[in-house]
Design an enzyme around this catalytic site. Structure first.
Site, short mmCIF file in Angstrom:
data_model
loop_
_atom_site.label_atom_id
_atom_site.label_comp_id
_atom_site.label_asym_id
_atom_site.label_seq_id
_atom_site.Cartn_x
_atom_site.Cartn_y
_atom_site.Cartn_z
N ARG A 106 0.65 -1.56 -0.06
CA ARG A 106 -0.04 0.08 0.39
C ARG A 106 0.87 1.51 0.37
O ARG A 106 1.54 1.42 1.10
CB ARG A 106 -1.19 0.18 1.19
CG ARG A 106 -1.38 1.00 1.46
CD ARG A 106 -2.44 1.27 2.66
NE ARG A 106 -4.01 0.82 1.94
CZ ARG A 106 -5.16 0.87 2.53
NH1 ARG A 106 -4.87 1.95 3.86
NH2 ARG A 106 -6.20 0.43 1.72
N HIS A 133 -7.15 0.86 -5.91
CA HIS A 133 -7.39 0.33 -4.83
C HIS A 133 -8.25 -1.40 -5.66
O HIS A 133 -9.49 -1.66 -4.62
CB HIS A 133 -8.47 0.78 -3.67
CG HIS A 133 -8.03 0.21 -2.88
ND1 HIS A 133 -7.57 -0.41 -2.35
CD2 HIS A 133 -8.87 0.87 -1.21
CE1 HIS A 133 -7.52 -0.99 -1.01
NE2 HIS A 133 -8.81 0.20 -0.34
N GLN A 136 -10.11 -3.91 -2.66
CA GLN A 136 -11.62 -3.33 -2.42
C GLN A 136 -12.80 -4.13 -3.04
O GLN A 136 -14.20 -3.68 -2.65
CB GLN A 136 -11.48 -1.68 -1.99
CG GLN A 136 -12.64 -0.74 -1.75
CD GLN A 136 -13.43 -1.57 -0.56
OE1 GLN A 136 -11.79 -1.11 0.91
NE2 GLN A 136 -14.36 -1.56 0.25
N ASP A 229 -16.87 7.72 -1.37
CA ASP A 229 -15.64 7.38 -0.42
C ASP A 229 -15.20 8.49 0.12
O ASP A 229 -16.10 9.97 -0.63
CB ASP A 229 -14.70 7.30 -1.68
CG ASP A 229 -13.42 7.06 -1.07
OD1 ASP A 229 -13.22 6.67 -0.49
OD2 ASP A 229 -12.49 6.99 -1.95
N CYS A 270 -16.24 2.50 1.48
CA CYS A 270 -15.22 1.46 1.31
C CYS A 270 -14.39 1.85 2.97
O CYS A 270 -14.03 1.04 2.89
CB CYS A 270 -13.88 1.52 0.67
SG CYS A 270 -13.44 3.96 0.28
N ARG A 322 -13.24 -7.65 2.65
CA ARG A 322 -11.89 -7.57 2.40
C ARG A 322 -11.26 -8.98 2.79
O ARG A 322 -10.90 -8.98 1.96
CB ARG A 322 -11.82 -6.19 3.29
CG ARG A 322 -11.93 -5.10 3.11
CD ARG A 322 -12.03 -4.28 1.65
NE ARG A 322 -10.91 -4.56 1.22
CZ ARG A 322 -9.25 -3.65 1.15
NH1 ARG A 322 -10.14 -2.67 2.63
NH2 ARG A 322 -8.57 -3.71 0.97
N1 CP Z 1 -10.61 0.80 3.14
C1 CP Z 1 -9.96 0.58 2.82
O1 CP Z 1 -8.51 -0.14 1.93
O2 CP Z 1 -9.67 0.59 4.49
P1 CP Z 1 -8.31 0.60 5.70
O3 CP Z 1 -8.02 1.80 5.23
O4 CP Z 1 -8.63 0.97 6.30
O5 CP Z 1 -7.39 0.25 4.35
N1 NVA Z 2 -9.68 7.30 -1.49
C1 NVA Z 2 -9.37 6.83 -0.65
C2 NVA Z 2 -9.68 5.57 -0.33
C3 NVA Z 2 -9.18 4.96 1.19
C4 NVA Z 2 -9.86 3.74 1.24
C5 NVA Z 2 -7.72 7.29 0.05
O1 NVA Z 2 -6.86 6.95 -1.22
O2 NVA Z 2 -7.36 7.55 0.74
#
Ligand code: CP
Ligand code: NVA
Length: 339
Positions: A106, A133, A136, A229, A270, A322
């Protein structure tokens, strides 16, 4: 279906039947877990979890999923490794590839997750970058399939910043699965042209459609799924907040938006979501901008508390999924011996 050795960097790399296979495998693993049927197919394998950004769901999903499958994990957080500071991504990839069976990443750049995959020699999973992502979306689609029994033909509507990792990935996912994707946002926040073109081409094969709308209530009409989101994503500058609130306040998912959708529509997000005053950032935003924007005063940004807490909201089932879908990805790409 044999996905052994594959990375998951974006759903663009996966065919419709491969995505459907992963969703169905997740469904099976979920049932096995519910019934207490052990599924330690990956006993003895190791995965490293590389996080340049914070996470609750993604990290926990990979950790619990790995343990359920009999694997061991190593977590390297934003400050825990040499990567990017004293060591290149390419060198890190080769080091980790010699020790681990798989890598989760990530971070900021899609090019970094691509480099990890190119140079490590093991499957790499994108746990979120600025562009995509994909894990997700698998969870989202399992949740939709559980609710409606199918994916194809459903009207999926995304409210908010449709150019971010979630907007991009949901548009790709809907195109792949023959769903009708609609982004509801100001024009400046629609996905980039090149990606729309790619998805239009996929849609021609699957029966999907893509549409883009600026009017919130028109946008909600006929929707089976209303998705949103956060307005400002991880890694974006703090001073973007005011601009984004101005742009997206009319697109907040409220009761009126849900009422304009189909009667049986569900609400998805999400997570994490801003819907109250019980977070540091929520409080800060409320203090700074609450006077100009009534619901922001209560910490409600992309969705109202009423909607996320309503019966139509499936956000916590979605979060649980997830784990089941990430397990399916690890199992399918690390073993071909689990039938
Ligand atoms: N939805 C999601 O990716 O959550 P986190 O940032 O908690 O991993
Ligand atoms: N768009 C958001 C998604 C978080 C799961 C981010 O990148 O912070």
């Amino acid at each position: 279906m044999n996905l052994k050795g594959r990375s998951l960097l974006t759903l663009l790399d996966y065919k419709t039947d491969e995505i459907q296979y992963l969703i169905n495998l997740a469904k099976r693993l979920k049932e096995e877990k519910r019934q207490g049927i052990p599924h330690r197919y990956l006993e003895g394998k190791n995965i490293v979890l590389l996080f340049q950004k914070d996470s609750t769901r993604t990290r926990c999903a990979f950790e619990v999923g790995a343990y359920d499958l009999g694997m061991q994990t190593t977590y390297l957080g934003p400050t825990g490794s040499q990567m990017g500071k004293k060591e290149s991504v390419k060198d890190t990839a080769r080091v980790l590839g010699h020790m681990y069976d798989a890598i989760e990443f990530r971070g900021y750049l899609q090019t970094d997750v691509m480099a990890l995959s190119e140079f490590s020699g093991v499957p790499v999973y994108n746990g979120l970058t600025d562009l995509y992502h994909p894990t997700q979306i698998l969870a989202d689609f399992l949740t939709i399939q559980e609710t409606f029994g199918t994916l194809k033909g459903l009207n999926f509507t995304y409210f908010g910043d449709a150019r971010n990792n979630m907007g991009n990935s949901l548009m790709i996912g809907c195109a792949k699965m023959g769903m009708h994707f609609k982004a509801v946002a100001p024009k400046a926040l629609w996905p980039r042209k090149e990606l729309i073109e790619v998805c239009e081409n996929i849609a021609k094969e699957t029966g999907a459609t893509l549409s883009f709308e600026t009017d919130p209530l028109k946008g909600a009409k006929d929707s089976d799924i209303i998705y949103t989101d956060v307005w400002v994503s991880m890694g974006e500058a703090k001073d973007v907040w005011l601009k984004r609130i101005k742009e997206l306040y009319p697109y907040q998912v409220s009761k009126d938006i849900m009422k304009a959708a189909n009667k049986k529509a569900i609400f998805m997000h999400c997570l994490p979501a801003f819907h109250g005053l019980d977070t540091e950032v929520g409080q800060q935003i409320a203090m700074e901008f609450g006077d100009q924007y009534p619901t922001v005063k209560h910490g409600e940004l992309e969705v109202t508390d009423e909607v996320i807490e309503s019966k139509q909201s499936v956000v916590f089932e979605e979060a649980e999924n997830r784990m089941h879908t990430i397990k399916a990805v690890m199992l399918a790409t690390l073993s071909d011996d689990y039938e």
